[in-house]
Every structure is written in C-alpha cells, then in structure tokens.
Design a protein around this motif. Structure first.
Motif, PDB file in Angstrom:
ATOM      1  N   THR A  67      11.236  34.666  10.779  1.00 39.85           N
ATOM      2  CA  THR A  67      11.363  35.952   9.961  1.00 39.85           C
ATOM      3  C   THR A  67      11.800  35.921   8.901  1.00 39.85           C
ATOM      4  N   ARG A  68      12.857  35.098   8.603  1.00 43.99           N
ATOM      5  CA  ARG A  68      13.663  34.918   7.466  1.00 43.99           C
ATOM      6  C   ARG A  68      12.973  34.003   6.483  1.00 43.99           C
ATOM      7  N   ARG A  69      12.377  33.229   7.011  1.00 46.63           N
ATOM      8  CA  ARG A  69      11.380  32.324   6.230  1.00 46.63           C
ATOM      9  C   ARG A  69      10.013  33.130   5.314  1.00 46.63           C
ATOM     10  N   GLU A  70       9.660  34.249   6.405  1.00 43.50           N
ATOM     11  CA  GLU A  70       8.575  34.790   5.843  1.00 43.50           C
ATOM     12  C   GLU A  70       9.167  35.887   4.987  1.00 43.50           C
ATOM     13  N   LEU A  71      10.226  36.472   5.084  1.00 41.48           N
ATOM     14  CA  LEU A  71      10.760  37.327   4.087  1.00 41.48           C
ATOM     15  C   LEU A  71      10.916  36.662   2.845  1.00 41.48           C
ATOM     16  N   LYS A  76       9.526  35.749  -2.891  1.00 37.62           N
ATOM     17  CA  LYS A  76       9.210  35.007  -3.872  1.00 37.62           C
ATOM     18  C   LYS A  76       7.752  35.474  -4.671  1.00 37.62           C
ATOM     19  N   GLU A  77       6.900  35.908  -3.725  1.00 33.92           N
ATOM     20  CA  GLU A  77       5.738  36.331  -4.266  1.00 33.92           C
ATOM     21  C   GLU A  77       5.765  37.507  -5.113  1.00 33.92           C
ATOM     22  N   LEU A  78       6.828  38.557  -4.685  1.00 32.10           N
ATOM     23  CA  LEU A  78       6.769  39.716  -5.452  1.00 32.10           C
ATOM     24  C   LEU A  78       7.493  39.248  -6.875  1.00 32.10           C
ATOM     25  N   ARG A  79       8.426  38.276  -6.841  1.00 35.54           N
ATOM     26  CA  ARG A  79       9.176  38.072  -8.252  1.00 35.54           C
ATOM     27  C   ARG A  79       7.970  37.318  -8.929  1.00 35.54           C
ATOM     28  N   ASN A  80       7.204  36.650  -8.630  1.00 35.12           N
ATOM     29  CA  ASN A  80       6.210  35.846  -9.352  1.00 35.12           C
ATOM     30  C   ASN A  80       4.774  36.747  -9.528  1.00 35.12           C
ATOM     31  N   ARG A  81       4.692  37.955  -9.183  1.00 34.64           N
ATOM     32  CA  ARG A  81       3.718  38.851  -9.420  1.00 34.64           C
ATOM     33  C   ARG A  81       3.781  39.388 -10.723  1.00 34.64           C
TER      34      ARG A  81
END
Length: 97
Positions: A67-71, A76-81
């Motif tokens: 769960t921590r890895r997925e979060l 990271k996806e949100l920051r790079n979006r």
C-alpha cells in the motif's frame, strides 16, 4: 467517554490479574522426542499471545508495504502530471492571508 474507556481498561486489567492469580499452577508443555517444559500457565498464555501478535504483524506487513509503495507511485504521478486547466484566483483567498 474518555473516563468510561479508562474504567473499562481498569476492569479488564483487574480481570486479567484475577485470571493470572487463579492459574498460577505449573503446567507441563510436552515437546517432541520426550522433551518437556514446565512453567506457570500464565507464562504459556503470554508466550502464545505474543507469538500470535508477531505472526499477525508479519502477515500485515507485506500489505502495508504494498500500500505504501502504491501510494508513493500515485503521488509521483500527481507531481509529474501537467496542470489540467487555468486556476482562477478566488478573492476570498486574500482574506485568508
């Protein structure tokens, strides 16, 4: 509510102490090849409780890591979006400062 919880905890503690006093006689735990271990009953109860808690924690640890890895990946996806649209300044934001 907090005091009620403390009263319940105290009652549970007193109940466990009473069970401990009632079961203080020695019990023999037989192992393989004729080996045995003799100790008070409460020691065995405590030992098996601790072993069960450790096994439970180890069983949930992999779920926690996943769960921590997925979060972390989602953050990271949100920051790079790239930004979706133009942000309109709200006049009430100046009041909040």
């Amino acid at each position: 509510m907090r005091y009620l919880l403390r009263i319940v905890e105290l009652a549970l503690l007193l109940l466990l102490v009473a069970v401990t006093v009632q079961n203080s006689h020695s019990v023999e735990f037989k192992l393989f090849f004729g080996q045995s271990w003799s100790a008070p009953f409460i020691v065995f109860l405590l030992l098996f409780f601790v072993v069960g808690a450790v096994v439970g924690l180890l069983a949930t640890f992999s779920f926690y890591l996943k769960t921590r890895r997925e979060l972390s990946q989602l953050k990271k996806e949100l920051r790079n979006r790239p930004p979706v649209g133009k942000v309109v300044n709200d006049p009430s934001d100046a009041i909040a400062d």
